[in-house]
Design an enzyme around this catalytic site. Structure first.
Site, short mmCIF file in Angstrom:
data_model
loop_
_atom_site.label_atom_id
_atom_site.label_comp_id
_atom_site.label_asym_id
_atom_site.label_seq_id
_atom_site.Cartn_x
_atom_site.Cartn_y
_atom_site.Cartn_z
N GLY A 140 -92.92 3.83 -35.80
CA GLY A 140 -93.87 4.17 -36.86
C GLY A 140 -95.28 3.79 -36.49
N ASP A 170 -96.91 3.99 -42.11
CA ASP A 170 -96.69 2.86 -43.00
C ASP A 170 -98.01 2.42 -43.62
OD1 ASP A 170 -94.73 0.45 -43.73
OD2 ASP A 170 -96.70 -0.39 -43.20
N TYR A 175 -103.56 -1.98 -48.91
CA TYR A 175 -104.42 -1.62 -47.78
C TYR A 175 -105.67 -0.83 -48.19
CZ TYR A 175 -100.16 -2.76 -45.14
OH TYR A 175 -99.05 -3.37 -44.62
#
Length: 456
Positions: A140, A170, A175
């Site tokens: 990923g 991801d 974030y």
């Protein structure tokens, strides 16, 4: 129209001893400028299976078999040419125990046009089967970034990653970049590079949304930013409830974090409802230790098990005990910080050794003519761990993707296992405000903090 055939027992056919598993896909297409692709019937599949059996030494004692190695290379864009007939196997045999723990996704896509085959990536073809039946790519692309990294840079990195071949991305509410990531994904869908179903997207519910009535709200906020109708995987980011509100890290007048009292079993029930609603295909956890996982697994009326547990994991912190437990429960372990991390980032512990400069890792990389980062990622894949590679540098994005066409020897794996020092790179912002507890570090977090009103 094309037909997808999921292989029934090819992993049994291609097993090469108990320590060896396979990442395999048989690519079958007959291209013709005038008539288009032809269809391969069951007889053709069985014929190809016999061919692969003869190549892999099925029926030969394990001690007499040759070392597993790639049987066919896959240079990008060179599989097919116009007007040719192509029927080849792409077989990767890797030294690991992965096949003993989970099924891999084996696809034969028939009647695809040659140009469609050129665009397919080996990561797309290398996926782990989750305990709910969905598939997650083993490699990923991580997207967390310090504040100094411009959001536009994250967007550009995701588009470059899609061009290279990454399909697993991801991110998280924390974030603060899901709007940019969603825009990057939609641009690549619009230009025909990928379809939505080609992308595996992970998001996470943050600690301020762990009250059951807020879990779906958090997911809907993420989906609104992404402008997507569902996420492929939704995780509980940390098992530490924080006071709900707009602040990611709510504090009192003394600058101390304000925690919340939430039963994470109730939070998990809300996660299950997100799956039932179709807003999340799969659900899991992040930064959980064994006791916290067991609390969920032993919950009365459990409808869905977590499909994965995402934790910090690299050769300096190989999480071997947690990995063993997760495998026993059919839970996939996903590694963040798989390459260590740059100590210059504000939330990371200082004065830790730089993983990618480790002499043992560097020596193994030199023997394989690879980079230390590629070896660190390959190490996780051969342990059956999903690895998240993170970089915003175009060259390193490409390099980190090139980990499926070589294998580490058992001796290499033993050497890398021996590097374990229980070194953690991530020191969460919560660390100085919760009695020394590291919320991002599952082995150090007491269950009493996560489930404050329940006995431990």
């Amino acid at each position: 129209m094309w037909t997808e055939v999921r292989q029934r027992r090819w992993r049994q056919t291609l097993r090469c001893g108990e320590a060896c598993s396979c990442l395999t896909v048989v690519q079958a297409v007959t291209s013709s400028e005038s008539h288009g692709p032809a269809t391969l019937g069951v007889e053709g599949i069985e014929k190809q299976e016999r061919r692969v059996n003869s190549q892999t030494g099925k029926g030969v004692p394990a001690s007499s078999r040759p070392a597993a190695k790639p049987l066919l290379g896959v240079p990008s864009g060179t599989l097919f040419s116009s007007g040719t007939v192509a029927f080849d196997s792409l077989v990767y045999l890797t030294r690991s125990s992965l096949v003993q723990d989970c099924d891999l996704e084996f696809l034969i896509s028939l009647n695809k046009k040659p140009e469609e085959w050129k665009g397919m990536s080996s990561v797309k073809l290398c996926s782990v089967k989750l305990n709910d039946g969905f598939f997650m790519p083993m490699l990923g692309f991580g997207t967390s970034a310090p504040n100094k990294v411009a959001k536009s840079e994250v967007e550009e990195a995701v588009m470059r990653a899609i061009d290279v071949g990454y399909r697993h991305f991801d991110s998280a509410y924390l974030y603060l970049n899901e709007e940019e990531i969603g825009r990057a994904i939609r641009k690549k869908i619009t230009d025909g590079s990928v379809k939505r179903e080609d992308i595996f997207y992970t998001s996470k519910v943050w600690g301020t949304f762990l009250r059951p009535e807020l879990v779906r709200t958090s997911l809907e906020i993420s989906l609104s930013k992404l402008q997507l109708s569902y996420v492929d995987l939704y995780l509980i980011h940390i098992p530490i409830p924080l006071k709900p509100g707009e602040e990611l890290f709510p504090k009192d007048e003394h600058g101390e974090l304000i925690f919340d009292t939430v039963d994470l079993c109730a939070t998990w029930e809300a996660m299950e409802k997100c799956k039932d609603s179709g807003l999340a295909k799969s659900i899991g956890v992040s930064n959980f230790n064994r006791k916290q996982l067991e609390r969920i697994l032993d919950k009365p009326g459990l409808k869905y098990k977590p499909v994965c547990n995402q934790v910090e994991c690299h050769p300096y912190l190989n999480q071997s005990k947690l990995l063993e437990f997760c495998k026993s429960q059919d839970i996939v372990l996903t590694a963040y910080a798989a390459l260590g991390s740059n100590s210059g980032k504000e939330w990371l512990s200082k004065n830790n050794p730089v993983l990618l400069e480790d002499p043992v890792l560097s020596a193994i990389a030199a023997r394989h003519r690879r980079t230390p980062a590629q070896v660190a990622l390959r190490y996780q894949l051969q342990r059956g761990v999903v690895a998240l590679a993170k970089s915003f540098n175009e060259e390193r994005i490409r390099e980190n993707f090139q980990v499926l066409d070589f294998q580490l020897t058992p001796e290499d794996m033993e050497s890398l296992d021996s590097l374990n020092r229980n070194i953690r790179y991530f020191v969460d912002p919560l660390v100085n405000r919760c009695d020394g507890v590291l919320c991002g570090h599952p082995q150090l977090m007491p269950l009493s903090l996560c489930l404050p009103h329940q006995s431990t």
